[in-house]
Design a protein around this motif. Structure first.
Motif: not given
Length: 145
Positions: A76-86, A88-96, A111-118
């Motif tokens: 295994q490996g690791y992902l560190t994800v940050n966003a400005e502004p904050y 919600e992070v989804f990795i491979d379709g899973v809300d983390v 892996h697929i990273i998706k970040i959403v915010r209204e």
């Protein structure tokens, strides 16, 4: 088993997985007999004590008795994800959870990273993760409009 050692009168007893340590009081030999107080006993569960590593097997033992193959977890490996502004992070379709996500364990591979915010455009990214490595990703979310 009970063992009394030296002037400190330390007692050791093992009962079904428990270890009891006690210290008794010694009365002066010339003094008048005094009632003996019950010794203080500390109880420690043997399973909670420090375990030592098993000694390495001798070459003769290895040659005569094959051991079971050790089960190795998937690399295994690791992902560190940050966003400005904050967001919600989804990795491979899973809300983390919301950013920042720090050292999220994933199997090695793509892996697929998706970040959403209204009110902001969502961001989608594909990331290759190697075993034992941490892949840091930082995104800037842009307003919809």
């Amino acid at each position: 088993m009970l063992v009394v050692l030296g002037a400190g009168a330390v007692a050791l007893a093992a009962f079904g997985g428990y270890l009891a340590l006690g210290r008794g009081e010694r009365a002066a030999s010339d003094a008048a007999p005094q009632p003996v107080a019950s010794p203080r006993v500390d109880t420690v569960r043997v399973a909670d004590t420090v375990r030592l590593a098993a000694p390495a097997p001798s070459p003769a033992r290895v040659a005569t008795r094959p051991e079971r193959a050790a089960v190795v977890p998937a690399a295994q490996g690791y992902l560190t994800v940050n966003a400005e502004p904050y967001g919600e992070v989804f990795i491979d379709g899973v809300d983390v959870g919301p950013t920042p996500v720090v050292r999220y364990a994933v199997p090695r591979g793509l892996h697929i990273i998706k970040i959403v915010r209204e009110g902001y455009r969502s961001v989608t990214d594909r990331v290759q993760v190697e075993a034992g490595n941490t892949v840091p990703k930082r995104y800037t979310l842009l307003p919809e409009g």
